[in-house]
Enzyme design. Structure first.
Site, PDB file in Angstrom:
ATOM      1  N   HIS A 170       0.817  -1.223   0.000  1.00  0.00           N
ATOM      2  CA  HIS A 170       0.000   0.000   0.000  1.00  0.00           C
ATOM      3  C   HIS A 170       0.847   1.268   0.000  1.00  0.00           C
ATOM      4  O   HIS A 170       0.332   2.360  -0.249  1.00  0.00           O
ATOM      5  CB  HIS A 170      -0.934   0.005   1.220  1.00  0.00           C
ATOM      6  N   ASP A 382       3.281   9.492  -0.877  1.00  0.00           N
ATOM      7  CA  ASP A 382       2.136   8.693  -0.442  1.00  0.00           C
ATOM      8  C   ASP A 382       1.926   7.576  -1.457  1.00  0.00           C
ATOM      9  O   ASP A 382       2.048   7.816  -2.667  1.00  0.00           O
ATOM     10  CB  ASP A 382       0.879   9.591  -0.400  1.00  0.00           C
TER      11      ASP A 382
HETATM   12  C1  GDG Z   1      -2.169   3.774   3.393  1.00  0.00           C
HETATM   13  C2  GDG Z   1      -1.175   4.466   2.428  1.00  0.00           C
HETATM   14  C3  GDG Z   1      -2.896   4.359   0.630  1.00  0.00           C
HETATM   15  C4  GDG Z   1      -9.029   9.830   7.885  1.00  0.00           C
HETATM   16  N1  GDG Z   1      -9.502  10.587   8.880  1.00  0.00           N
HETATM   17  C5  GDG Z   1     -10.629  10.011   9.321  1.00  0.00           C
HETATM   18  C6  GDG Z   1     -10.852   8.880   8.574  1.00  0.00           C
HETATM   19  N2  GDG Z   1      -9.858   8.777   7.707  1.00  0.00           N
HETATM   20  C7  GDG Z   1      -9.729   7.725   6.685  1.00  0.00           C
HETATM   21  C8  GDG Z   1      -9.950   8.343   5.326  1.00  0.00           C
HETATM   22  C9  GDG Z   1      -9.172   7.411   4.424  1.00  0.00           C
HETATM   23  C10 GDG Z   1      -8.096   6.842   5.345  1.00  0.00           C
HETATM   24  O1  GDG Z   1      -8.430   7.198   6.686  1.00  0.00           O
HETATM   25  C11 GDG Z   1      -6.725   7.421   5.067  1.00  0.00           C
HETATM   26  O2  GDG Z   1      -6.273   6.813   3.893  1.00  0.00           O
HETATM   27  P1  GDG Z   1      -5.038   7.378   3.072  1.00  0.00           P
HETATM   28  O3  GDG Z   1      -4.988   6.661   1.783  1.00  0.00           O
HETATM   29  O4  GDG Z   1      -5.205   8.846   2.932  1.00  0.00           O
HETATM   30  O5  GDG Z   1      -3.747   7.148   3.973  1.00  0.00           O
HETATM   31  P2  GDG Z   1      -3.071   5.974   4.902  1.00  0.00           P
HETATM   32  O6  GDG Z   1      -3.827   5.772   6.166  1.00  0.00           O
HETATM   33  O7  GDG Z   1      -1.659   6.421   5.089  1.00  0.00           O
HETATM   34  O8  GDG Z   1      -3.134   4.638   4.023  1.00  0.00           O
HETATM   35  C12 GDG Z   1      -1.932   5.273   1.392  1.00  0.00           C
HETATM   36  C13 GDG Z   1      -3.756   3.569   1.598  1.00  0.00           C
HETATM   37  O9  GDG Z   1      -2.974   2.873   2.573  1.00  0.00           O
HETATM   38  C14 GDG Z   1      -4.597   2.538   0.857  1.00  0.00           C
HETATM   39  O10 GDG Z   1      -3.797   1.726   0.083  1.00  0.00           O
HETATM   40  O11 GDG Z   1      -3.738   5.166  -0.166  1.00  0.00           O
HETATM   41  O12 GDG Z   1      -1.036   5.855   0.462  1.00  0.00           O
HETATM   42  O13 GDG Z   1      -0.278   5.305   3.155  1.00  0.00           O
HETATM   43  O14 GDG Z   1      -9.988   6.365   4.000  1.00  0.00           O
HETATM   44  O15 GDG Z   1     -11.325   8.379   5.092  1.00  0.00           O
HETATM   45  N3  GDG Z   1     -11.910   8.088   8.726  1.00  0.00           N
HETATM   46  C15 GDG Z   1     -12.800   8.440   9.701  1.00  0.00           C
HETATM   47  N4  GDG Z   1     -12.625   9.535  10.501  1.00  0.00           N
HETATM   48  C16 GDG Z   1     -11.552  10.340  10.347  1.00  0.00           C
HETATM   49  O16 GDG Z   1     -11.407  11.325  11.083  1.00  0.00           O
HETATM   50  N5  GDG Z   1     -13.897   7.684   9.886  1.00  0.00           N
END
Ligand code: GDG
Length: 493
Positions: A170, A382
């Site tokens: 990821h 990212d």
């Molecule tokens: C890894 C990789 C890759 C955020 N704040 C809240 C909340 N979130 C959820 C978002 C989103 C998720 O968390 C964050 O996903 P990201 O993709 O932005 O980042 P990582 O956590 O670092 O994920 C990344 C991912 O894996 C998938 O392969 O895209 O590059 O680093 O879904 O919605 N959810 C809730 N409350 C919040 O305050 N419920």
């Protein structure tokens, strides 16, 4: 969905898709948050299957019935792996998050290459492999996720357990000049070659992996071009491809039109006095570029005082890895910056930055997405970044602007269709881009957001799973399109 669905899917990841808490001596289980959970929960929910992972707690007999209840409601089974504090310190905080995470995000100076961490990583990968051997059948397809478990297929094979195994990373995969710094580089690369399919977020990651392999493994042969290539090694064929992860578009778009969410979005806009809202949503992590983003906001109000009192920046930072010193230092840095910037610009009735350090319920998060005129998604590096895609899905009025870092995997797909790309290190450039967007013609904004939403709608989470599983089960490399994998519109839209 493809025919491949006849095979049961066993997902293995560091964490089960739940969050456990203990209050007044009683456990409660809730659905977890974070990129991986958001991505895979709807898939297993739709097809049934098994998820193996760390429950987030030490072994406790009281947990079993709770996990069973959760499984029944979720529509798939959970099988916990229990880790103790020593494992969590060495394998999770140590090897995974103080070595692999910073290194793979091109930040080797943040790495702590402690040899004990490596031993703990191997030991915990062995425990995950044992749990997988115990709970799976030879006909299952084992889909292992992420950097915590790069050794699992290697261990399974050494145990003599024959399973079809795929792996998806990821986070980014670094180029050789970074990867070669890893003291265990050869072992990790060879362990990854024990999977039948290795998937990355972008073509760049896939190319970096192949370049590292060519540097470290004598005698491998790579065939094919495009999204999926084939590697011949030790009488085996391994497929390596890029599969950009996505979101459940319909779920976000649907939630954004829910009456309560619409009401809440309006409430947020009213509370901020209908000023333009710029939104940032991230786990509190040094890869997400939050301090750089705050500096760009400061630059915006310094260079364009006419925008003061007209815009509000809302930053939601979700607590993450608080036990690692780098993360608590980052929180202090951010809170100090927010304090400085608010101290510098706040006027009666207006503060430039609204900062929240907590996890919001999904409906509240969607209300923020819906309320925001612009989203500032500016990680320093990212793998993909799902927030960028969620913002587009929830932007049902199609009037928002997405600013996206050049260094997010999502930029590969979304730059072509309307995201405004920024270099997160370029504070002045980012400020200028925001100012330009303030004067962007309404038609242009709608056209860009319309294209972005079409792209995320088409290339959604089901498309991602389908393209990975198609690569896992298809016999011929020629079956794959060589450029974009935009091969069909899912039937369930
Ligand atoms: C890894 C990789 C890759 C955020 N704040 C809240 C909340 N979130 C959820 C978002 C989103 C998720 O968390 C964050 O996903 P990201 O993709 O932005 O980042 P990582 O956590 O670092 O994920 C990344 C991912 O894996 C998938 O392969 O895209 O590059 O680093 O879904 O919605 N959810 C809730 N409350 C919040 O305050 N419920």
């Amino acid at each position: 969905m493809s025919n491949s669905c006849a095979t049961r899917l066993v997902v293995v990841s560091n964490r089960l898709p739940i969050s456990l808490s203990r209050q007044e001596g009683r456990w409660t289980v809730t659905a977890g948050s974070g990129g991986l959970v958001t991505a895979l929960a709807p898939v297993l929910m739709n097809r049934g299957g098994l998820w193996i992972g760390w429950a987030g707690a030490a072994a406790d007999a009281e947990l079993a019935p709770l996990l069973e209840d959760f499984s029944r409601d979720a529509g798939y089974d959970l099988r916990p792996v229990f880790l103790d504090e020593k494992d969590i310190a060495g394998y999770y905080h140590g090897f995974s998050n103080e070595i692999v995470w910073p290194l793979f995000h091109d930040l080797p100076s943040r790495c702590n290459f402690q040899p004990d961490y490596w031993r703990s990583y191997l030991d915990v990968n062995l425990r995950f492999a044992e749990a997988t051997a115990r709970h799976s059948r030879p006909s299952d397809y084992i889909w292992v996720h992420d950097y915590h478990l790069m050794h699992m297929a290697f261990v399974l094979r050494n145990m003599g357990v024959e399973r079809q195994c795929g792996f998806f990373l990821h986070i980014p995969f670094p180029p050789p000049d970074i990867f070669l710094k890893l003291p265990w580089r050869g072992k990790i690369i060879r362990a990854l070659l024990e999977y039948d399919l290795v998937g990355f977020q972008t073509l760049r990651d896939r190319r970096n992996f192949v370049a590292c392999m060519e540097a470290l493994v004598p005698g491998i042969r790579v065939a094919g071009r495009g999204n999926i290539v084939s590697i011949a090694w030790k009488n085996r064929q391994i497929r390596v491809g890029s599969f950009p992860i996505s979101i459940d578009f319909n779920s976000f778009a649907g939630l954004a039109t829910d009456r309560e969410v619409v009401r809440r979005a309006e409430e947020i806009r009213e509370a901020l006095r209908h000023r333009r809202i710029i939104l940032g949503v991230d786990r509190m992590d040094y890869t997400k570029g939050i301090p750089e983003r705050l500096r760009a906001i400061r630059q915006l109000f310094l260079s364009h005082p006419e925008l003061q009192e007209k815009m509000t920046f809302v930053q939601i930072a979700v607590p993450s890895r608080e036990e690692i010193p780098e993360y608590s230092a980052l929180k202090n840095e951010i809170e100090q910056l927010v304090g400085e910037i608010n101290g510098q610009f706040t006027r009666p009735g207006w503060s430039p930055i609204h900062y929240q350090y907590r996890n919001l319920p999904r409906s509240e998060l969607t209300a923020y997405y819906r309320a925001a005129d612009m989203a500032l998604v500016t990680p320093l590096r990212d793998g993909m970044n799902l927030v960028a895609k969620e913002y587009c899905a929830a932007n049902v009025m199609e009037s928002g602007v997405l600013f996206l870092s050049e260094f997010a995997g999502a930029a590969t797909q979304l730059q072509k269709v309307g995201a405004v790309l920024v270099n997160p290190y370029d504070v002045e450039g980012t400020a200028k881009a925001i100012r330009r967007a303030c004067f962007m013609d309404g038609r242009e904004r709608r056209a860009r957001m319309g294209r972005l939403r079409d792209s995320v709608r088409r290339n959604n989470i089901y498309w991602w799973v389908d393209s990975f599983l198609q690569a896992a089960f298809s016999r011929h490399l020629d079956d794959f399109p060589q450029e974009t994998v935009d091969f069909r519109k899912p039937a369930y839209e």
